[in-house]
Design a protein around this motif. Sequence first.
Motif, PDB file in Angstrom:
ATOM      1  N   VAL A 111      55.369  78.064  94.408  1.00  0.00           N
ATOM      2  CA  VAL A 111      54.481  77.015  94.920  1.00  0.00           C
ATOM      3  C   VAL A 111      54.465  75.873  93.910  1.00  0.00           C
ATOM      4  CG1 VAL A 111      52.157  76.466  95.731  1.00  0.00           C
ATOM      5  CG2 VAL A 111      53.077  78.785  96.036  1.00  0.00           C
ATOM      6  N   ALA A 112      54.664  74.650  94.409  1.00  0.00           N
ATOM      7  CA  ALA A 112      54.660  73.482  93.536  1.00  0.00           C
ATOM      8  C   ALA A 112      53.286  73.332  92.880  1.00  0.00           C
ATOM      9  CB  ALA A 112      55.002  72.221  94.321  1.00  0.00           C
ATOM     10  N   LEU A 113      53.273  72.988  91.584  1.00  0.00           N
ATOM     11  CA  LEU A 113      51.998  72.823  90.884  1.00  0.00           C
ATOM     12  C   LEU A 113      51.149  71.736  91.538  1.00  0.00           C
ATOM     13  CD1 LEU A 113      52.993  73.078  87.101  1.00  0.00           C
ATOM     14  CD2 LEU A 113      52.264  74.877  88.660  1.00  0.00           C
ATOM     15  N   ASP A 164      47.082  71.370  80.336  1.00  0.00           N
ATOM     16  CA  ASP A 164      45.881  71.263  79.510  1.00  0.00           C
ATOM     17  C   ASP A 164      44.800  72.219  79.998  1.00  0.00           C
ATOM     18  OD1 ASP A 164      47.078  69.163  78.065  1.00  0.00           O
ATOM     19  OD2 ASP A 164      46.418  67.705  79.565  1.00  0.00           O
ATOM     20  N   ASP A 165      43.821  72.440  79.127  1.00  0.00           N
ATOM     21  CA  ASP A 165      42.644  73.259  79.449  1.00  0.00           C
ATOM     22  C   ASP A 165      43.072  74.566  80.120  1.00  0.00           C
ATOM     23  OD1 ASP A 165      40.018  74.034  79.702  1.00  0.00           O
ATOM     24  OD2 ASP A 165      39.665  72.912  81.550  1.00  0.00           O
ATOM     25  N   LEU A 166      43.887  75.299  79.426  1.00  0.00           N
ATOM     26  CA  LEU A 166      44.452  76.530  79.985  1.00  0.00           C
ATOM     27  C   LEU A 166      43.376  77.546  80.347  1.00  0.00           C
ATOM     28  CD1 LEU A 166      47.490  76.976  77.599  1.00  0.00           C
ATOM     29  CD2 LEU A 166      47.601  76.502  80.050  1.00  0.00           C
ATOM     30  N   GLN A 167      43.589  78.216  81.475  1.00  0.00           N
ATOM     31  CA  GLN A 167      42.706  79.278  81.924  1.00  0.00           C
ATOM     32  C   GLN A 167      43.512  80.585  81.983  1.00  0.00           C
ATOM     33  OE1 GLN A 167      39.421  78.537  82.323  1.00  0.00           O
ATOM     34  NE2 GLN A 167      40.095  76.513  81.629  1.00  0.00           N
ATOM     35  N   VAL A 168      42.790  81.702  81.967  1.00  0.00           N
ATOM     36  CA  VAL A 168      43.468  82.993  81.957  1.00  0.00           C
ATOM     37  C   VAL A 168      44.345  83.169  83.190  1.00  0.00           C
ATOM     38  CG1 VAL A 168      43.112  85.492  81.988  1.00  0.00           C
ATOM     39  CG2 VAL A 168      41.680  84.060  80.531  1.00  0.00           C
ATOM     40  N   ASN A 169      43.889  82.658  84.349  1.00  0.00           N
ATOM     41  CA  ASN A 169      44.688  82.813  85.566  1.00  0.00           C
ATOM     42  C   ASN A 169      45.881  81.865  85.623  1.00  0.00           C
ATOM     43  OD1 ASN A 169      43.351  80.430  86.028  1.00  0.00           O
ATOM     44  ND2 ASN A 169      42.170  81.176  87.779  1.00  0.00           N
ATOM     45  N   ASP A 170      46.107  81.065  84.572  1.00  0.00           N
ATOM     46  CA  ASP A 170      47.341  80.273  84.478  1.00  0.00           C
ATOM     47  C   ASP A 170      48.510  81.139  84.026  1.00  0.00           C
ATOM     48  OD1 ASP A 170      46.020  77.985  85.250  1.00  0.00           O
ATOM     49  OD2 ASP A 170      45.659  77.292  83.202  1.00  0.00           O
ATOM     50  N   THR A 171      48.232  82.352  83.607  1.00  0.00           N
ATOM     51  CA  THR A 171      49.297  83.279  83.216  1.00  0.00           C
ATOM     52  C   THR A 171      50.239  83.521  84.394  1.00  0.00           C
ATOM     53  OG1 THR A 171      47.897  84.398  81.596  1.00  0.00           O
ATOM     54  CG2 THR A 171      49.777  85.634  82.441  1.00  0.00           C
ATOM     55  N   GLY A 172      51.542  83.469  84.145  1.00  0.00           N
ATOM     56  CA  GLY A 172      52.504  83.729  85.219  1.00  0.00           C
ATOM     57  C   GLY A 172      53.856  83.096  84.967  1.00  0.00           C
ATOM     58  N   PRO A 216      45.409  73.521  93.883  1.00  0.00           N
ATOM     59  CA  PRO A 216      44.194  72.777  93.495  1.00  0.00           C
ATOM     60  C   PRO A 216      43.743  73.039  92.065  1.00  0.00           C
ATOM     61  CG  PRO A 216      43.944  73.765  95.677  1.00  0.00           C
ATOM     62  CD  PRO A 216      45.204  74.317  95.105  1.00  0.00           C
ATOM     63  N   SER A 217      43.963  74.252  91.566  1.00  0.00           N
ATOM     64  CA  SER A 217      43.477  74.583  90.223  1.00  0.00           C
ATOM     65  C   SER A 217      44.223  73.834  89.123  1.00  0.00           C
ATOM     66  CB  SER A 217      43.589  76.089  89.979  1.00  0.00           C
ATOM     67  OG  SER A 217      44.941  76.514  90.064  1.00  0.00           O
ATOM     68  N   TYR A 218      45.347  73.210  89.455  1.00  0.00           N
ATOM     69  CA  TYR A 218      46.126  72.478  88.456  1.00  0.00           C
ATOM     70  C   TYR A 218      45.925  70.972  88.536  1.00  0.00           C
ATOM     71  CZ  TYR A 218      48.668  76.720  87.177  1.00  0.00           C
ATOM     72  OH  TYR A 218      48.998  77.969  86.726  1.00  0.00           O
ATOM     73  N   GLN A 219      45.100  70.511  89.452  1.00  0.00           N
ATOM     74  CA  GLN A 219      44.906  69.078  89.597  1.00  0.00           C
ATOM     75  C   GLN A 219      44.358  68.482  88.305  1.00  0.00           C
ATOM     76  OE1 GLN A 219      45.971  67.337  92.290  1.00  0.00           O
ATOM     77  NE2 GLN A 219      46.751  69.351  92.878  1.00  0.00           N
ATOM     78  N   ASN A 220      45.004  67.408  87.848  1.00  0.00           N
ATOM     79  CA  ASN A 220      44.609  66.675  86.641  1.00  0.00           C
ATOM     80  C   ASN A 220      44.737  67.528  85.370  1.00  0.00           C
ATOM     81  OD1 ASN A 220      43.829  64.415  88.249  1.00  0.00           O
ATOM     82  ND2 ASN A 220      41.868  65.418  88.655  1.00  0.00           N
ATOM     83  N   ARG A 221      45.481  68.626  85.434  1.00  0.00           N
ATOM     84  CA  ARG A 221      45.650  69.467  84.251  1.00  0.00           C
ATOM     85  C   ARG A 221      47.095  69.575  83.786  1.00  0.00           C
ATOM     86  NH1 ARG A 221      44.635  74.595  83.487  1.00  0.00           N
ATOM     87  NH2 ARG A 221      44.800  75.326  85.637  1.00  0.00           N
ATOM     88  N   PHE A 222      48.055  69.094  84.573  1.00  0.00           N
ATOM     89  CA  PHE A 222      49.452  69.194  84.143  1.00  0.00           C
ATOM     90  C   PHE A 222      50.102  67.828  84.178  1.00  0.00           C
ATOM     91  CE2 PHE A 222      50.145  69.210  88.682  1.00  0.00           C
ATOM     92  CZ  PHE A 222      51.408  68.664  88.857  1.00  0.00           C
ATOM     93  N   GLU A 223      51.137  67.688  83.343  1.00  0.00           N
ATOM     94  CA  GLU A 223      51.867  66.424  83.259  1.00  0.00           C
ATOM     95  C   GLU A 223      53.347  66.708  83.053  1.00  0.00           C
ATOM     96  OE1 GLU A 223      52.058  62.350  80.522  1.00  0.00           O
ATOM     97  OE2 GLU A 223      50.721  64.002  79.989  1.00  0.00           O
ATOM     98  N   TYR A 224      54.172  66.053  83.849  1.00  0.00           N
ATOM     99  CA  TYR A 224      55.623  66.177  83.692  1.00  0.00           C
ATOM    100  C   TYR A 224      56.053  65.275  82.546  1.00  0.00           C
ATOM    101  CZ  TYR A 224      60.623  66.112  84.801  1.00  0.00           C
ATOM    102  OH  TYR A 224      61.990  66.221  84.755  1.00  0.00           O
ATOM    103  N   LEU A 225      56.602  65.878  81.484  1.00  0.00           N
ATOM    104  CA  LEU A 225      57.003  65.135  80.293  1.00  0.00           C
ATOM    105  C   LEU A 225      58.459  64.703  80.329  1.00  0.00           C
ATOM    106  CD1 LEU A 225      55.261  67.394  77.602  1.00  0.00           C
ATOM    107  CD2 LEU A 225      54.343  65.356  78.736  1.00  0.00           C
ATOM    108  N   GLY A 226      59.204  65.180  81.320  1.00  0.00           N
ATOM    109  CA  GLY A 226      60.632  64.907  81.358  1.00  0.00           C
ATOM    110  C   GLY A 226      60.985  63.609  82.077  1.00  0.00           C
ATOM    111  N   ASP A 227      62.224  63.570  82.553  1.00  0.00           N
ATOM    112  CA  ASP A 227      62.734  62.389  83.244  1.00  0.00           C
ATOM    113  C   ASP A 227      63.676  62.863  84.341  1.00  0.00           C
ATOM    114  OD1 ASP A 227      65.113  63.142  81.922  1.00  0.00           O
ATOM    115  OD2 ASP A 227      64.637  61.842  80.223  1.00  0.00           O
ATOM    116  N   GLN A 228      64.454  61.952  84.869  1.00  0.00           N
ATOM    117  CA  GLN A 228      65.438  62.301  85.896  1.00  0.00           C
ATOM    118  C   GLN A 228      66.843  62.239  85.318  1.00  0.00           C
ATOM    119  OE1 GLN A 228      64.685  59.887  89.399  1.00  0.00           O
ATOM    120  NE2 GLN A 228      63.046  61.256  90.054  1.00  0.00           N
TER     121      GLN A 228
END
Length: 401
Positions: free
Chosen positions: A113-115, A140-148, A119-131
């Motif tokens: 599933v795309a991040l 950011d603000d990691l939660q235990v259920n982010d494990t995977g 909903p739990s990842y909204q405003n918490r992840f950022e793509y640092l790469g390029d094309q």
Amino acid sequence: MFVWISPVYNFPLDPCCSLSRQLMRAQIPKSHIYLQTLCFALMEKMLAMLVLLILKPETVSAGWSVTFEKTDPCALKGSSVELSCSYNYTDEETVKKTAWYKGELENGSWRRVALSDLPSYQNRFEYLGDQQHDCGLAIDDLQVNDTGHYYFRFDTEAYGRRSKESVYLTVTELSAKVYPDSVRAGDYVTLECITTCQLNGTVWFKDGLPVATSEFQARAEDAGNYFCAVKGQESVLSDPVALRVQYPPLNVSVEMSYSGHLTMGSSVNLTCSSAANPAADNYTWYSSAGSSFSSLLQVGSGQVLSLPSVEASHTGLYLCQASNRLGENNSNEVLLTVDETDTNRVILFVGIGVKVFIGLLLPIVIIWAWREIVIMKTSALLKWAKRTWLHRRKCMKPASA
């Protein structure tokens, strides 16, 4: 490091053998069986060529790959993590779209599933790469259920490339432990910070202040709440753990309800206080006549020593002894001074003072009043004489004319 390669070459595995089977079904004469042998030889050469194309380093540029720098990162709950990643593709392709996915188990099926769709990842992840070739990701603000498991995908104008391998992120919490958690003053204490990750060294805090060492000999002031953190990530603290230290009464002191000299018949209370764990449950009062403790005499018990009507015999030094099951300690001595002047004598002195004051003041008042009367009479006599003289002079003027 894992490199997954998908070669762009496609070869039929058994074209000749397929033709051979068709010929045999048609009952071709045995003279043509040599064709089957030729097919096997051709197939072996094709397989050998395929293996060479896969294993030769220069063929990687002709395929595509996704490489993760670390496939099993571990991070603390509440912190941030960066997943380093790079990808390659053929020179003829142009990247149109990139995305990160997380593996999710839905209805018994494993899906990516795309991040951006979680909903739990909204405003918490950022793509640092390029094309081009960088595909880094920050969460950011990691939660235990982010494990995977986390996967990367990039799309070109012709293909959609999905990483076959994944990054398995573990998010853990810090757990602070104190061994033992209840001690007596002088016992040794060990602090332990537990986590499922292999992290850098830990640091400790007590009630917001840093702790020098994780092993120490307990004192009364060491009681309180302790937190642990990882060096360099001090903003992410564990839940608090309490250390209870038991000790005998300390800082025993006496407070007097009356300051200064006491007069006979007045009342005073002496209150004993101390710091102890468990709290002091026994108080004993001692007194010594004079200014030294050459001979102590027990004069009371309980936290408060009450003297409702002091006498001259109460003058002396007093101290309190506080105790609990771990020990006892004495307070500093306090001096209680009682003036031998009683209340009746004070009243007598006040009455005498008033009489003396009145006796001295009354003559002065009489003299002042007599003086005022004399002045008034003298002033009135002068005024009468002046009027008389003026009247006689007025009457004498016509006779002389």
